[in-house]
Write a protein that holds these residues in place. Structure first.
Motif, PDB file in Angstrom:
ATOM      1  N   PHE A  95       0.767  -1.144   0.008  1.00 16.59           N
ATOM      2  CA  PHE A  95      -0.205   0.016  -0.142  1.00 16.59           C
ATOM      3  C   PHE A  95       0.939   1.145  -0.067  1.00 16.59           C
ATOM      4  O   PHE A  95       1.771   1.412   1.045  1.00 16.59           O
ATOM      5  CB  PHE A  95      -0.788   0.111   1.241  1.00 16.59           C
ATOM      6  N   GLU A  96       0.776   1.944  -1.060  1.00 17.08           N
ATOM      7  CA  GLU A  96       1.530   3.249  -1.247  1.00 17.08           C
ATOM      8  C   GLU A  96       0.774   4.430  -1.179  1.00 17.08           C
ATOM      9  O   GLU A  96      -0.345   4.503  -2.141  1.00 17.08           O
ATOM     10  CB  GLU A  96       2.573   3.046  -2.370  1.00 17.08           C
ATOM     11  N   LYS A  97       0.942   5.249  -0.431  1.00 13.96           N
ATOM     12  CA  LYS A  97      -0.013   6.543  -0.462  1.00 13.96           C
ATOM     13  C   LYS A  97      -0.030   7.392  -1.718  1.00 13.96           C
ATOM     14  O   LYS A  97       1.087   7.330  -2.622  1.00 13.96           O
ATOM     15  CB  LYS A  97       0.570   7.877   0.667  1.00 13.96           C
ATOM     16  N   GLN A  98      -1.117   7.595  -2.326  1.00  8.41           N
ATOM     17  CA  GLN A  98      -1.472   8.181  -3.682  1.00  8.41           C
ATOM     18  C   GLN A  98      -1.293   7.478  -4.766  1.00  8.41           C
ATOM     19  O   GLN A  98      -0.825   7.678  -5.999  1.00  8.41           O
ATOM     20  CB  GLN A  98      -0.774   9.575  -3.779  1.00  8.41           C
ATOM     21  N   GLY A  99      -0.978   5.993  -4.343  1.00 11.99           N
ATOM     22  CA  GLY A  99      -0.712   5.046  -5.501  1.00 11.99           C
ATOM     23  C   GLY A  99      -1.872   4.305  -5.945  1.00 11.99           C
ATOM     24  O   GLY A  99      -3.127   4.456  -5.405  1.00 11.99           O
TER      25      GLY A  99
ATOM     26  N   HIS B 227      -9.582   2.251  -2.073  1.00 10.77           N
ATOM     27  CA  HIS B 227     -10.448   3.233  -1.669  1.00 10.77           C
ATOM     28  C   HIS B 227     -11.872   3.181  -2.413  1.00 10.77           C
ATOM     29  O   HIS B 227     -13.056   3.390  -2.026  1.00 10.77           O
ATOM     30  CB  HIS B 227      -9.911   4.554  -1.900  1.00 10.77           C
ATOM     31  N   GLN B 228     -11.865   2.625  -3.810  1.00 15.78           N
ATOM     32  CA  GLN B 228     -13.023   2.405  -4.559  1.00 15.78           C
ATOM     33  C   GLN B 228     -13.667   1.381  -3.991  1.00 15.78           C
ATOM     34  O   GLN B 228     -15.116   1.229  -3.898  1.00 15.78           O
ATOM     35  CB  GLN B 228     -12.545   2.214  -5.962  1.00 15.78           C
TER      36      GLN B 228
END
Length: 229
Positions: A71-75, A82-83
Motif C-alpha cells: 500500500f503506497e500513499k497516492q498510489g 478506496h474504490q
C-alpha cells in the motif's frame, strides 16, 4: 456471435481499466496489462517472507502470512482499495481474491487451510455500506482453495473508536480486544483458519481477531491481506 455481441456492447458501454480508465483490450479484464504490471506485488508467499508474521511477533502465533500488494500513499493500490471501501466497487475485492487465490492454491503452506474467515464489520457499518469489503476477496480465495468461507463465527460487537493514536499500546489492546467476539467456537476446533482483511498496518485489528479465534482448541491461524502498509 458472442464476439459480435461483445463488440456491440462495448460501443455503448465501453470497458475501461479500473485504475487508469483507458479502454481495455479484448484480452484484458478489470485493469489493463500495463497497470497490472506496475502494481507493487510483494511475493511474500512465494519468497517465504515473514513481514506479516513480524508485525504480529510476540503478540499472536501465526502459521503463515501474506499480502498481495504494498500500500503506497497516492498510489494505484490506495485508489483501488478506496474504490472498494467507499466507492461501492466490490469487483476490486473479487479481482484481488482471484489473483491471490490462484497463487495460494499452488503452495504447500496453504494446502491444509480448512476455512476462510473475514475480519468482520460492525452491523451498523455493514448496514450503512451494504457489504463487507473483504467478503468477495475472501470468497474468491475460498473458491480457489475449495474450502468454506464462513462469516458468522467471528463477529464485531462494538464500533471502532475514531482514534487511538494517543493511547498506550496496552490501552489500545484492551479496547481492540473488546471489539470482537465469537459464536459457535467449537466449529474451529482442530482447524487451520485463513483470516483475511484488506490492509495490515499496525496489526492491532488482526491481533484482536486472532485472540478471539484462539479460544478454539488446537486452532492454527494464517493471514492473507490485499495489501500491507
Amino acid at each position: 456471435m458472442q464476439n459480435i455481441l461483445k463488440g456491440f456492447i462495448n460501443i455503448f458501454f465501453p470497458l475501461v481499466c479500473n485504475a487508469c480508465k483507458n479502454l481495455l483490450s479484448d484480452n484484458e479484464n478489470f485493469i489493463c496489462t500495463d497497470c497490472r504490471h506496475k502494481l507493487p506485488v510483494t511475493n511474500f508467499h512465494h519468497n517465504n517472507d515473514k513481514s506479516i508474521e513480524n508485525v504480529l511477533y510476540g503478540r499472536v502465533a501465526v502459521e503463515n502470512g501474506t499480502a498481495l500488494l504494498r500500500f503506497e500513499k497516492q498510489g494505484t493500490v490506495q485508489y483501488l482499495i478506496h474504490q472498494l471501501k467507499y466507492g461501492g466497487n466490490e469487483k476490486v475485492g473479487e479481482f484481488f481474491g482471484k489473483w491471490l487465490g490462484a497463487e495460494l492454491n499452488n503452495l504447500e503452506n496453504y494446502a491444509n487451510i480448512d476455512m476462510v474467515i473475514p475480519v468482520p464489520l460492525h452491523p451498523k457499518k455493514l448496514k450503512k455500506r451494504g457489504y463487507n469489503q473483504v467478503e468477495k476477496f475472501g470468497k474468491e480465495i475460498a473458491n480457489a482453495l475449495q474450502i468454506n468461507y464462513t462469516d458468522d463465527i467471528l463477529i464485531k460487537v462494538s464500533a471502532s473508536l475514531k482514534s487511538q493514536a494517543t493511547k498506550k499500546r496496552l490501552e489500545r489492546w484492551q479496547l481492540n480486544n473488546e471489539l470482537f467476539d465469537v459464536n459457535n467456537i467449537e466449529q474451529l476446533n482442530n482447524k487451520h483458519i485463513l483470516l483475511v482483511d484488506d490492509i495490515i498496518t499496525t496489526g492491532n485489528t488482526l491481533e484482536s481477531c486472532c485472540i478471539q479465534l484462539q479460544k478454539a482448541k488446537n486452532i492454527k491461524i494464517s493471514i492473507a491481506c490485499m495489501a500491507i502498509a
